[in-house]
Write a protein that holds these residues in place. Structure first.
Motif, PDB file in Angstrom:
ATOM      1  N   GLU A 119      27.262 -21.547 -17.444  1.00  0.00           N
ATOM      2  CA  GLU A 119      26.894 -20.138 -16.785  1.00  0.00           C
ATOM      3  C   GLU A 119      26.898 -20.174 -15.449  1.00  0.00           C
ATOM      4  O   GLU A 119      27.640 -19.412 -14.577  1.00  0.00           O
ATOM      5  N   ALA A 120      26.441 -21.136 -14.740  1.00  0.00           N
ATOM      6  CA  ALA A 120      26.394 -21.200 -13.398  1.00  0.00           C
ATOM      7  C   ALA A 120      27.567 -21.491 -12.717  1.00  0.00           C
ATOM      8  O   ALA A 120      28.123 -20.935 -11.615  1.00  0.00           O
ATOM      9  N   ALA A 121      28.664 -22.491 -13.256  1.00  0.00           N
ATOM     10  CA  ALA A 121      29.881 -22.759 -12.905  1.00  0.00           C
ATOM     11  C   ALA A 121      30.804 -21.790 -12.924  1.00  0.00           C
ATOM     12  O   ALA A 121      31.407 -21.304 -11.873  1.00  0.00           O
ATOM     13  N   ALA A 122      30.546 -20.748 -14.197  1.00  0.00           N
ATOM     14  CA  ALA A 122      31.576 -19.500 -14.232  1.00  0.00           C
ATOM     15  C   ALA A 122      31.146 -18.582 -13.289  1.00  0.00           C
ATOM     16  O   ALA A 122      31.925 -17.807 -12.877  1.00  0.00           O
ATOM     17  N   ALA A 123      29.899 -18.539 -12.966  1.00  0.00           N
ATOM     18  CA  ALA A 123      29.420 -17.432 -12.031  1.00  0.00           C
ATOM     19  C   ALA A 123      29.755 -17.578 -10.555  1.00  0.00           C
ATOM     20  O   ALA A 123      29.883 -16.783  -9.505  1.00  0.00           O
ATOM     21  N   SER A 124      30.061 -18.731 -10.146  1.00  0.00           N
ATOM     22  CA  SER A 124      30.315 -19.510  -8.801  1.00  0.00           C
ATOM     23  C   SER A 124      31.925 -19.222  -8.358  1.00  0.00           C
ATOM     24  O   SER A 124      32.083 -19.584  -7.295  1.00  0.00           O
ATOM     25  N   LEU A 125      32.687 -18.867  -9.233  1.00  0.00           N
ATOM     26  CA  LEU A 125      34.057 -19.093  -9.044  1.00  0.00           C
ATOM     27  C   LEU A 125      34.786 -18.068  -8.163  1.00  0.00           C
ATOM     28  O   LEU A 125      34.961 -18.049  -6.959  1.00  0.00           O
ATOM     29  N   CYS A 126      35.004 -16.718  -8.646  1.00  0.00           N
ATOM     30  CA  CYS A 126      35.930 -15.815  -7.841  1.00  0.00           C
ATOM     31  C   CYS A 126      35.190 -15.431  -6.653  1.00  0.00           C
ATOM     32  O   CYS A 126      35.756 -15.586  -5.593  1.00  0.00           O
ATOM     33  N   ALA A 127      33.883 -14.829  -6.773  1.00  0.00           N
ATOM     34  CA  ALA A 127      33.006 -14.409  -5.601  1.00  0.00           C
ATOM     35  C   ALA A 127      32.875 -15.793  -4.657  1.00  0.00           C
ATOM     36  O   ALA A 127      32.898 -15.673  -3.528  1.00  0.00           O
ATOM     37  N   GLY A 128      32.430 -16.772  -5.246  1.00  0.00           N
ATOM     38  CA  GLY A 128      31.968 -17.846  -4.408  1.00  0.00           C
ATOM     39  C   GLY A 128      33.189 -18.436  -3.828  1.00  0.00           C
ATOM     40  O   GLY A 128      33.110 -19.044  -2.314  1.00  0.00           O
ATOM     41  N   LEU A 129      34.359 -18.789  -4.399  1.00  0.00           N
ATOM     42  CA  LEU A 129      35.608 -19.023  -3.770  1.00  0.00           C
ATOM     43  C   LEU A 129      36.096 -18.397  -2.712  1.00  0.00           C
ATOM     44  O   LEU A 129      36.667 -18.912  -1.622  1.00  0.00           O
ATOM     45  N   THR A 130      35.800 -16.832  -2.764  1.00  0.00           N
ATOM     46  CA  THR A 130      36.299 -16.032  -1.740  1.00  0.00           C
ATOM     47  C   THR A 130      35.463 -16.424  -0.418  1.00  0.00           C
ATOM     48  O   THR A 130      35.981 -16.332   0.531  1.00  0.00           O
ATOM     49  N   ALA A 131      34.181 -16.466  -0.791  1.00  0.00           N
ATOM     50  CA  ALA A 131      33.301 -16.519   0.335  1.00  0.00           C
ATOM     51  C   ALA A 131      33.571 -17.695   1.095  1.00  0.00           C
ATOM     52  O   ALA A 131      33.525 -18.143   2.051  1.00  0.00           O
ATOM     53  N   TYR A 132      33.782 -18.783   0.161  1.00  0.00           N
ATOM     54  CA  TYR A 132      34.088 -20.315   0.667  1.00  0.00           C
ATOM     55  C   TYR A 132      35.451 -20.207   1.561  1.00  0.00           C
ATOM     56  O   TYR A 132      35.396 -20.849   2.662  1.00  0.00           O
ATOM     57  N   GLN A 133      36.163 -19.854   0.849  1.00  0.00           N
ATOM     58  CA  GLN A 133      37.626 -19.686   1.570  1.00  0.00           C
ATOM     59  C   GLN A 133      37.593 -19.083   2.880  1.00  0.00           C
ATOM     60  O   GLN A 133      38.055 -19.232   4.102  1.00  0.00           O
ATOM     61  N   ALA A 134      36.793 -17.679   2.956  1.00  0.00           N
ATOM     62  CA  ALA A 134      36.794 -17.079   4.129  1.00  0.00           C
ATOM     63  C   ALA A 134      35.999 -17.719   5.350  1.00  0.00           C
ATOM     64  O   ALA A 134      36.504 -17.584   6.374  1.00  0.00           O
TER      65      ALA A 134
END
Length: 325
Positions: A119-134
């Motif tokens: 669950e934590a892994a799935a929740a980290s992807l789109c939003a988390g990766l967008t923030a990380y990339q930014a």
């Protein structure tokens, strides 16, 4: 297998989505077949229902984020094996992740650390990766001490606050008063109630009239951010960039398109999705970033979750599990 699909091009509402029996995904030589355990829900999911995509063939399976167990690997895949726990962010032009099985390029996947749940892994992807990339791809954090992050209660904003604080930055965020209690545990240095405060005036007051070094804009209306930037400031836009480049300012403006890496034709950019995912999961494992799951739904509640997102009723992250309904 069962999958949540847009049945035909005329289906443009949540009510028209259908669970259907679909063929198992084809497994290419560089791909990994994943048995789905959890998926993350994102605003882009419901936006795609209304907008569609020219590349889709119907019925089209929705979904961008998945976490699960490797079922099989393609002939050229050497870095994953059946039984391993993995997660990844999919290509919106292809059939998606709201299905019992999904096939994704090995390059975009990362292994899930043993202490991180599906669950934590799935929740980290789109939003988390967008923030990380930014913050860690687009921005030059060495040149930024103060950061303004818009929509701090949103998926991208909340992850960006945590990443910026972990990097030792002074963080300001725009948040409505009703959501400030949710954001407070992330310890931003100031929360600005954009409904009742002038954001530009408040930023100037907080920075002794210098402006902020970096702005992460997740909301559009990017022209309004230009007077909030310091000399040599940076503006990273998740949506539209400003309509006019400020000729009288020394600033850097960047545009972010996370999923565009899939369609870039550049293998290095595709592989960076997997590299960013691994780095983000390491931060989750270390307790430096929390995807802030506020609700875990079952598969039969997936459409309800998308409707909640569409209605603006969600803070934090919604996750759907694919155990038996």
């Amino acid at each position: 297998m069962q999958a949540l699909v847009v049945p035909d091009p005329s289906a443009q509402t949540m009510e028209q989505l259908q669970w259907q029996e679909r063929p198992m995904p084809n497994l290419g030589p560089t791909e990994v077949l994943i048995k789905t355990q959890a998926v993350g829900l994102n605003p882009v999911d419901f936006k795609l229902v209304a907008a569609g995509n020219a590349a889709w063939q119907y019925p089209h399976t929705l979904g961008l984020d998945t976490a699960g167990i490797v079922e099989a690997v393609g002939a050229e895949v050497t870095n994953f094996r059946p039984g391993e726990r993995v997660c990844g962010h999919a290509n919106l032009a292809n059939n998606g992740t709201f299905a019992e099985y999904v096939s994704l390029p090995a390059a975009v996947l990362a292994k899930i650390p043993t202490t991180v749940s599906f669950e934590a892994a799935a929740a980290s992807l789109c939003a988390g990766l967008t923030a990380y990339q930014a913050l860690l791809r687009k921005a030059n954090l060495n040149a930024a001490q103060t950061v303004l992050i818009h929509a701090g209660a949103g998926g991208v904003g909340s992850m960006a606050i945590q990443l910026a604080k972990a990097a030792g930055k002074t963080v300001f965020t725009t948040v409505s008063k009703a959501k400030q209690a949710f954001v407070a545990p992330l310890h931003p240095d100031a929360q600005i109630d954009y409904h009742h405060e002038d954001v530009t005036t408040r930023i100037q007051d907080l920075t002794q009239q210098h402006g902020v070094d970096l702005i992460i804009n997740t909301i559009g209306h990017a022209d309004a951010d230009l007077p909030r930037l310091a000399y040599n400031g940076q503006l990273v836009c998740v949506l539209a960039t400003p309509d006019h480049f400020p000729s009288n300012q020394v600033v850097t403006i960047s545009k972010l398109d996370l999923g565009g890496a899939h369609r870039s034709g550049n293998p290095a950019q595709v592989a960076d999705l997997g590299q960013m995912t691994a780095a983000l999961l390491a931060l989750v494992q270390a307790g430096k970033v929390d995807p802030l799951i506020t609700q875990v739904l079952h598969r039969d509640q997936l459409v309800t979750g998308l409707q909640q997102l569409q209605a603006g009723q969600v803070v934090g992250k919604l996750v759907v599990t694919f155990d038996a309904c």
